[in-house]
Design an enzyme around this catalytic site. Structure first.
Site, PDB file in Angstrom:
ATOM      1  N   HIS A  73       4.178  -6.847  -4.132  1.00 26.69           N
ATOM      2  CA  HIS A  73       2.771  -6.903  -4.503  1.00 26.69           C
ATOM      3  C   HIS A  73       2.131  -5.543  -4.279  1.00 26.69           C
ATOM      4  CE1 HIS A  73       2.497  -7.536  -0.120  1.00 26.69           C
ATOM      5  NE2 HIS A  73       1.305  -6.984  -0.211  1.00 26.69           N
ATOM      6  N   ASP A 104      -1.623 -11.202   9.440  1.00 28.01           N
ATOM      7  CA  ASP A 104      -0.800 -12.271   8.865  1.00 28.01           C
ATOM      8  C   ASP A 104       0.671 -12.129   9.202  1.00 28.01           C
ATOM      9  OD1 ASP A 104      -2.742 -13.890   7.410  1.00 28.01           O
ATOM     10  OD2 ASP A 104      -3.044 -12.117   6.176  1.00 28.01           O
ATOM     11  N   TYR A 159       0.822  -1.211   0.000  1.00 26.01           N
ATOM     12  CA  TYR A 159       0.000   0.000   0.000  1.00 26.01           C
ATOM     13  C   TYR A 159       0.860   1.267   0.000  1.00 26.01           C
ATOM     14  CZ  TYR A 159      -3.820  -3.184   0.973  1.00 26.01           C
ATOM     15  OH  TYR A 159      -4.734  -4.211   0.887  1.00 26.01           O
ATOM     16  N   ARG A 178      -8.931   0.177   1.373  1.00 25.90           N
ATOM     17  CA  ARG A 178      -7.765   1.021   1.674  1.00 25.90           C
ATOM     18  C   ARG A 178      -6.886   1.034   0.436  1.00 25.90           C
ATOM     19  NH1 ARG A 178      -3.356  -1.891   5.658  1.00 25.90           N
ATOM     20  NH2 ARG A 178      -3.790  -4.057   5.149  1.00 25.90           N
TER      21      ARG A 178
END
Length: 521
Positions: free
Chosen positions: A388, A152, A93, A471
């Site tokens: 990612h 996680d 992000y 988000r």
């Protein structure tokens, strides 16, 4: 391939000498980083190689709330924006990088104290540098009968994760119930306590979520209205019985029915926490600890089938759990098994039921995470060149709608040459977040750009279909906010008005999630 580019011009990132002196006086020489090599340790590791669009000018690391207040006052005087982050681990992000180039990053790795553990009322109070590992260790030492909901990866900040709506998986992960009661430094350096913390010596600060008048805690989540320097977190007692479950579908065609089954199990109270349903590629990682497949080539349908068969995860696998007294746990397991095995290709597995003293025997990452034991397994089994970017729309927990959105996402992702991964995270009884973790080669600028362009197209395309991002990555926060356009963007105008009132100079995290101060709109 590895990109080679000319060294970028970073001369505009040098702070005035008087500002550097003032910051150094506040945090000490050990608390400020001005060297580019040191600053770059706090940048997005998944961004385009050599691109300095989101470069910071400095990193400061305060040790207490008073120092944060002084930093904000000094930034206001100098007119330089600041961008706070906890541990800086918000990968996928934008990491810790600031939205506005040249911002001062405020990191919180030195504000890492667990301030209180209340065993009787089952809550803790933490500073923003406390990691999930830190909170877990404190509980094991001081209150081993308590457990906490974890994400996680355990290396991030408890407050930082919560302030970006990060998902955790135990019962208080449902609908983001984890936080309660905050201490907040506002843009002008003043201090606010939310809820019953507004009462001097208030006793209900971390046990009651509502205020007299408007409740403010959610106002600081994903916002640029204040910096949370202290927060209460709700805990649970370790149950008599903990049973990690794996629910598998061998046929992708059964996804719609499976979603409806999960919804009804949730509404009936048999399933708690945040059940997470993963397609083949991600399921092999998240349920069997199989190493992440390199994104340097695109998989074929037969590759997905082979991976599903070899790892046993099928077309989809759901990780979930039961936490209860042993007799209640057995009843819930039976209810879940019967409902899941009624699905044509449904397979149900429960290997063992654990007592609290047996948590040390948990082997797989998903078993540990759902017992509140933080881990780094998902990073440890990811090759160093793999990054990612996330796109995660919120979808009603209706099988037909989930099926529609999954098909739309998969079609676009595969067409862009990217492997279909991610997961369906059941965040409540009535909605889920479909997380697309689109992977790329971080050493290849073209691979990074392709994934970023794909993510932006998904934001636009799914927004037109009525599904919004929960988000957003730093690079498309404005685009994600643009999708929330009802009433000529009434939401954005309303939050912008609050921003202008509490931060008239627009110093604190300008542009976060598409909210800008008046001067920058």
């Amino acid at each position: 391939m590895t990109e080679t580019t000319a060294a970028p011009d970073l001369s505009d990132l040098v702070l005035p000498a008087d500002l550097v002196a003032g910051l150094t006086e506040i945090v000490g020489p050990a608390g400020i980083e001005l060297d580019r090599t040191g600053i770059d340790e706090f940048k997005d590791p998944y961004w385009i190689p050599g691109d300095e669009t989101y470069a910071a000018s400095a990193v400061v690391q305060p040790t207490d709330t008073e120092q944060v207040q002084r930093i904000m006052r000094l930034a206001n005087e100098a007119g330089v924006p600041v961008w706070p982050h906890g541990q800086g681990r918000n990968y996928g992000y934008g990491g810790p990088s600031p939205r506005v180039r040249g911002s001062i990053q405020i990191g919180f790795r030195r504000m890492n104290r667990v301030l209180e553990i209340n065993e009787k009322l089952a809550y803790a109070v933490v500073e923003p540098g406390v990691r999930w590992f830190d909170l877990h260790a404190a509980l094991e030492e001081q209150a081993p009968g308590l457990m906490h909901s974890v994400p996680d990866l355990g290396w991030g900040s408890v407050i930082g994760n919560s302030m970006d709506s990060g998902i955790t998986y135990l019962p208080y992960g449902t609908d983001f119930q984890f936080p309660c009661g905050m201490e907040v430094v506002l843009a002008d350096g003043s201090l606010l306590r939310t809820g019953h913390g507004a009462i001097p010596e208030g006793h209900a600060w971390h046990v009651h979520k509502r205020s007299l008048g408007p409740s403010l805690d959610p106002l600081f989540v994903q916002s640029n209205l204040g910096i949370v320097t202290r927060m209460g977190v709700w805990l649970k007692r370790k149950p008599e019985a903990y049973a990690p479950l794996v629910l598998t579908l061998d046929d992708d065609a059964d996804l719609e029915q499976a979603i409806d089954v999960i919804r009804e199990l949730r509404l009936a109270g048999h399933l708690e926490g945040v059940p997470s349903l993963y397609p083949t590629l991600r399921a092999s990682v998240m349920l069997t600890d199989t190493p992440v497949v390199t994104p340097r080539h695109q998989l074929r349908p037969e590759d997905y089938r082979r991976i599903g068969q070899e790892t046993g995860v099928g077309a989809w696998s759901c990780r979930t759990a039961v936490w209860a007294d042993r007799d209640v746990a057995e009843l819930r397991i039976a209810k879940i098994r019967a409902a899941w095995e009624a699905i044509p290709s449904g397979r149900f597995r429960v290997d063992r039921v654990y007592a609290p003293e047996e948590y040390g025997e948990l082997a797989l990452a998903h078993e540990k995470i759902q017992a509140g034991v933080p881990t780094l397994k998902a990073i440890e089994i990811t090759p160093a060149h793999v990054g990612h970017v996330g796109f995660s729309p919120v979808v009603p927990l209706d099988g037909a709608q989930v099926r529609f959105v999954v098909d739309e996402l998969r079609m676009r992702i595969v067409a862009a040459g990217v492997n279909f991964s991610g997961g369906i995270l059941i965040t409540g009884e009535r909605a889920c977040v479909i997380v697309c973790g689109m992977q790329f080669d971080i050493t290849d600028g073209d691979s990074v750009r392709n994934a970023m362009d794909l993510a932006k197209s998904l934001v636009r395309d799914l927004g037109e279909l009525g599904y919004g991002e929960y988000r957003a990555h730093l690079d498309f926060m404005d685009l994600a906010q643009e999708q929330y356009g009802f009433g000529d963007h009434a939401y954005r105008r309303f939050v912008g008005a609050i921003k202008d009132a509490v931060d008239p100079k627009g110093i604190l995290a300008p542009g976060r999630h598409g909210i800008w101060p008046a001067a920058a709109r």
